[in-house]
Every structure is written in C-alpha cells, then in structure tokens.
Design a protein around this motif. Sequence first.
Motif, PDB file in Angstrom:
ATOM      1  N   LEU A   1      68.004 -21.967  68.511  1.00 23.64           N
ATOM      2  CA  LEU A   1      67.153 -21.140  69.367  1.00 23.64           C
ATOM      3  C   LEU A   1      65.907 -20.679  68.634  1.00 23.64           C
ATOM      4  CD1 LEU A   1      66.830 -19.589  72.087  1.00 23.64           C
ATOM      5  CD2 LEU A   1      67.991 -17.660  70.982  1.00 23.64           C
ATOM      6  N   ASN A   2      66.100 -20.093  67.460  1.00 23.08           N
ATOM      7  CA  ASN A   2      64.984 -19.634  66.642  1.00 23.08           C
ATOM      8  C   ASN A   2      65.394 -19.728  65.175  1.00 23.08           C
ATOM      9  OD1 ASN A   2      66.607 -17.301  66.095  1.00 23.08           O
ATOM     10  ND2 ASN A   2      65.837 -16.355  67.968  1.00 23.08           N
ATOM     11  N   ASP A   3      64.525 -19.273  64.279  1.00 23.87           N
ATOM     12  CA  ASP A   3      64.807 -19.474  62.859  1.00 23.87           C
ATOM     13  C   ASP A   3      65.910 -18.572  62.313  1.00 23.87           C
ATOM     14  OD1 ASP A   3      63.461 -17.082  62.772  1.00 23.87           O
ATOM     15  OD2 ASP A   3      61.765 -17.810  61.597  1.00 23.87           O
ATOM     16  N   MET A   4      66.496 -17.719  63.183  1.00 25.71           N
ATOM     17  CA  MET A   4      67.690 -16.964  62.800  1.00 25.71           C
ATOM     18  C   MET A   4      68.966 -17.751  63.072  1.00 25.71           C
ATOM     19  SD  MET A   4      66.821 -13.145  64.205  1.00 25.71           S
ATOM     20  CE  MET A   4      68.442 -12.523  63.706  1.00 25.71           C
ATOM     21  N   SER A   5      68.868 -18.829  63.843  1.00 20.94           N
ATOM     22  CA  SER A   5      70.039 -19.594  64.261  1.00 20.94           C
ATOM     23  C   SER A   5      70.603 -20.430  63.118  1.00 20.94           C
ATOM     24  CB  SER A   5      69.688 -20.535  65.418  1.00 20.94           C
ATOM     25  OG  SER A   5      69.059 -19.869  66.472  1.00 20.94           O
ATOM     26  N   ILE A   6      71.920 -20.430  62.998  1.00 24.24           N
ATOM     27  CA  ILE A   6      72.544 -21.328  62.032  1.00 24.24           C
ATOM     28  C   ILE A   6      72.212 -22.772  62.386  1.00 24.24           C
ATOM     29  CG2 ILE A   6      74.759 -22.189  61.163  1.00 24.24           C
ATOM     30  CD1 ILE A   6      75.840 -19.339  61.426  1.00 24.24           C
TER      31      ILE A   6
ATOM     32  N   THR B   1      72.544 -13.319  63.656  1.00 24.93           N
ATOM     33  CA  THR B   1      71.837 -14.251  64.527  1.00 24.93           C
ATOM     34  C   THR B   1      71.509 -13.534  65.831  1.00 24.93           C
ATOM     35  OG1 THR B   1      73.871 -15.065  65.554  1.00 24.93           O
ATOM     36  CG2 THR B   1      73.128 -16.199  63.560  1.00 24.93           C
ATOM     37  N   THR B   2      70.745 -14.191  66.683  1.00 23.26           N
ATOM     38  CA  THR B   2      70.408 -13.592  67.976  1.00 23.26           C
ATOM     39  C   THR B   2      71.667 -13.342  68.789  1.00 23.26           C
ATOM     40  OG1 THR B   2      68.253 -14.689  67.972  1.00 23.26           O
ATOM     41  CG2 THR B   2      69.054 -13.879  70.089  1.00 23.26           C
ATOM     42  N   ALA B   3      72.595 -14.299  68.781  1.00 24.17           N
ATOM     43  CA  ALA B   3      73.851 -14.136  69.526  1.00 24.17           C
ATOM     44  C   ALA B   3      74.723 -13.060  68.904  1.00 24.17           C
ATOM     45  CB  ALA B   3      74.593 -15.464  69.583  1.00 24.17           C
ATOM     46  N   GLY B   4      74.816 -13.054  67.565  1.00 21.34           N
ATOM     47  CA  GLY B   4      75.677 -12.107  66.883  1.00 21.34           C
ATOM     48  C   GLY B   4      75.228 -10.665  66.997  1.00 21.34           C
ATOM     49  N   SER B   5      73.937 -10.460  67.246  1.00 19.63           N
ATOM     50  CA  SER B   5      73.415  -9.092  67.314  1.00 19.63           C
ATOM     51  C   SER B   5      73.985  -8.300  68.483  1.00 19.63           C
ATOM     52  CB  SER B   5      71.883  -9.121  67.406  1.00 19.63           C
ATOM     53  OG  SER B   5      71.467  -9.772  68.593  1.00 19.63           O
TER      54      SER B   5
END
Length: 285
Positions: free
Chosen positions: A17-22, A199-203
């Motif tokens: 999704l973005n640069d935070m994604s694994i 990550t975006t999901a984990g937040s």
Amino acid sequence: MSYNLLKGKRGIIFGALNDMSIAWKVAERAVEEGATITLSNTPVAVRMGDVSKLGEKLGAEVIPADATNVDDLEMVFQRSMDVLGGKIDFVLHSIGMSPNVRKKRLYDDIDYDLLNKTLDISAVSFHKMIQAAKKLDAIADYGSILALSYIAAQRTMFGYNDMADAKALLESIARSFGYIYGREKHVRINTISQSPTQTTAGSGVKGMSSLMDFANRMSPLGNADADECANYCIVMFSDLTRKVTMQNLFHDGGFSSMGMSLRAMDQYEKSFDLYRNPDGTIQYG
C-alpha cells in the motif's frame, strides 16, 4: 547488499500500500535480488495508496484486483504469467483487515457479518489465491507461497480481536493446502509469524504502541522490523529453502519462546510501590 538469491525468478506481491507496508519492503528486496514481479491490491487501494509509484520505481505492473474474488485472482495470475513470461516462482499474501477492529467492536460483542468479512479478507482470500493458482497451474516447480501471520493465532493478545481467529485460519490453510500442493506440484506454502510491526493496517489494533514496546522488552533480540521481515521472505522465496513447507515460522526476535524477560520484569516492578525486604525479596505495596 544483493546476493542474487532470486535471479531469474518471477513473483507476485499482494498487499503493498505504502512504504510502511511489509509487502512494499518485500517487493523492493525481491527486485534487488534479481526477480521480476507484478504487484496487486484492491482498486481502491491502488487509487488511494502509493503502489503505482512503487510499480514505476521497480518496473512492475500493478494489477488492481479484489483478493476475495476468484475471477479477479485468476486474472492476476494469468496476467502475471503473460507479463513476466512464464510460471510464477513466488507469491506473497500480505492482506489483512478487520471491520470489527476498525469499528472498535470488542471481541465479546462483534458483529458476525463483519466477522465474515474479516475471515474472507484476511484468511479465506489465501485459500482462494492458492486454489486459483493451482487450477491455472501457475506456480513453477518448487515455487514458494508465503502469508504473513501473527502469534495471536496461538496466544491471546489483548486488542487483536477477530484478527486472531483469521490468523489461526490462515495458518491452517497453509498446512492443509501445503500438503496437497506439495505432494502434487512440489509447491511449498508457509506462514511467517512476524513481530508486531507499525503498518497502516496494524495501527488500527488497540494498544499497538504498547504491544510493540512489550514485545520488544520480552524479545532477547528485540522486535523484527519490516525490512528484516522482507529479508526473511526473500530467503523463503529462494532455492535455499526448497524443502521447507507447511510451517509457521516465527520471526519475532525470540518473543514466541519467552515467558518473562529481565527488561519486562524491571518495568513491571516499577509500576508498583515496592519495598525490598532485608533478604532481597520484594513486597508489593
């Protein structure tokens, strides 16, 4: 540093999704290691995220698709084989989302329609993905399929909610399909149980920052970050792990084997009014 571990291999990365994604980090490392890849995420995620930028950077085609839709998944595999010029050597499933978590529904008061969506998006999509690939004979001999999991599949982790059920199902699918696909086509299927990662999901998980701190204090090596997870995925995609299948592989700095650490105990004791007895024992106030 590149070791050419994936030189000449073809892969599909689902979920960047973005640069935070694994998944983003895995895509970058895969190309660094010599692979050619395609990227896939939902049409909404492609429009609203940065995956198109990643595709441009890596020279990878982005294929919008709903991972819960079998027709879409078959299209992704067929298009990827056409674009990359042959069967797929590795696949990453980095997909997870709980509407119950997003709506802050507690585990003992979840919405069951939303639970079905959680399971479909986060786990059943993995089964659909593998089944679509198998029917198309899309995976090369000794190909590697990976999904990202979390220790809440085995242990109760406060706030992880129905995603824990989804991860347990995800790991079961890897074992059940791993036997069939391995026996028939030598395709290996594994899950990686990663440290809590921002990550975006984990937040969206309740108490995520505290959970990350707790896991870091408990783990002798500390939490594994997204870049380190990407490195592990690359090894699992490579020919170095050709006989590893049906496994849930912990990548968590040792957290999964711990009961109590010195750092965690020190912090625990600081949270109380303590009196140390002459014999060295602690009396809690």
